[in-house]
Design a protein around this motif. Structure first.
Motif: not given
Length: 64
Positions: A7-11, A50-58
């Motif tokens: 799942i790490s490669q998907h937006q 509704c305020d969804i945090p952005q994922p940590n991309t590294g």
């Protein structure tokens, strides 16, 4: 392990159109109530959801 999916490669999945409408209405509703000095617990709850945090991309591009 063919049954596991990476799942790490998907937006992140975008919300359905009706969810976007609910979030937009909740934010506008809270803004109007806040302007007049009021608040709504339900409206604030919806806006928080509704305020969804952005994922940590590294990618830490911020210099220390």
């Amino acid at each position: 392990m063919n049954h596991l999916k990476s799942i790490s490669q998907h937006q992140p999945a975008k919300g359905a159109q009706w969810q976007e409408i609910i979030c937009t209405v909740a934010v506008a509703f809270n803004s109007v109530l806040g302007f007049f000095g009021g608040s709504s617990p339900l409206g604030e709850y919806l806006e928080d959801k509704c305020d969804i945090p952005q994922p940590n991309t590294g990618d830490d591009t911020e210099a220390s």
